[in-house]
Design a protein around this motif. Structure first.
Motif, PDB file in Angstrom:
ATOM      1  N   ASP A  12      11.868  14.498  -8.753  1.00  9.55           N
ATOM      2  CA  ASP A  12      13.088  13.807  -9.152  1.00  9.55           C
ATOM      3  C   ASP A  12      13.437  14.139 -10.598  1.00  9.55           C
ATOM      4  OD1 ASP A  12      15.304  12.215  -8.551  1.00  9.55           O
ATOM      5  OD2 ASP A  12      14.383  10.426  -9.391  1.00  9.55           O
ATOM      6  N   HIS A  14      16.262  12.817 -13.761  1.00 11.23           N
ATOM      7  CA  HIS A  14      17.340  11.958 -14.234  1.00 11.23           C
ATOM      8  C   HIS A  14      17.716  12.351 -15.658  1.00 11.23           C
ATOM      9  CE1 HIS A  14      18.000   8.801 -11.131  1.00 11.23           C
ATOM     10  NE2 HIS A  14      16.811   9.229 -10.728  1.00 11.23           N
ATOM     11  N   HIS A  46      10.872   7.097  -7.788  1.00  9.86           N
ATOM     12  CA  HIS A  46      11.682   7.858  -6.821  1.00  9.86           C
ATOM     13  C   HIS A  46      10.892   9.064  -6.307  1.00  9.86           C
ATOM     14  CE1 HIS A  46      15.748   6.347  -8.662  1.00  9.86           C
ATOM     15  NE2 HIS A  46      14.980   5.376  -8.213  1.00  9.86           N
TER      16      HIS A  46
HETATM   17 MG    MG Z   1      16.206   9.458  -8.591  1.00  7.88          MG
END
Ligand code: MG
Length: 163
Positions: A12, A14, A46
């Motif tokens: 993941d 961000h 996540h």
């Molecule tokens: Mg995420």
């Protein structure tokens, strides 16, 4: 579901943004920026959620919790993690171990690693020794190196319960 052991991989990313809290592994970490996202943007949870779903070949977090659903807005990501682990248990498996690596230039995460491990173990209801969380930098290269965002890689191993 077949197999004594099943492995899963999660990834993941961000973007950092002003005016957001930095939450990793459900732990709030003091920093001048947080991560941007529809939920609380907890990239570590996540990534682990995706790894658990991957171990079950059940797609990804976006399939189970679409970011177009207003119900998922600002949601605590431990809800996603718990959901994925409930599926693992439902399918007759339990966690063998998780190994995750957070890649970020700042902040230094070492002081928070133990609380993060304990927090994840608490959400899953497993021993802390099953949860490994590591941190590294990108040696100032690329989008992580410039501080634009961070990324997390995770692998999980699950095993048939009672085996
Ligand atoms: Mg995420």
């Amino acid at each position: 579901m077949s197999g004594k052991f099943r492995i899963g991989f999660g990834y993941d990313v961000h973007r950092f943004a002003e005016g957001r809290k930095l939450i990793l592994g459900g732990v709030e970490i003091p920093h001048d920026k947080g991560l941007l996202g529809h939920s609380d943007a907890d990239a570590l949870l996540h990534s682990i959620t995706d790894a658990l779903l991957g171990a079950l070949a059940l797609g990804d977090i976006g399939r189970h919790f679409p970011d177009t659903d207003p119900l998922n807005k600002n949601k605590a990501s431990k809800v996603f993690l718990k959901y994925a682990y409930d599926l693992v248990v439902e399918k007759g498996f339990s966690l063998s171990n998780i190994d995750a690596t957070i890649v970020t230039e700042k902040p230094k995460l070492l002081p928070y690693i133990e609380s993060i491990r304990k927090n994840i173990a608490g959400i899953l209801g497993v021993e802390t020794e099953k949860i490994s969380v590591k941190a590294t930098t990108s040696e100032r290269m690329g989008f992580v190196g410039s501080g634009e965002g961070l990324k997390v890689y995770s692998v999980v191993l699950i095993e048939k319960s009672g085996s």
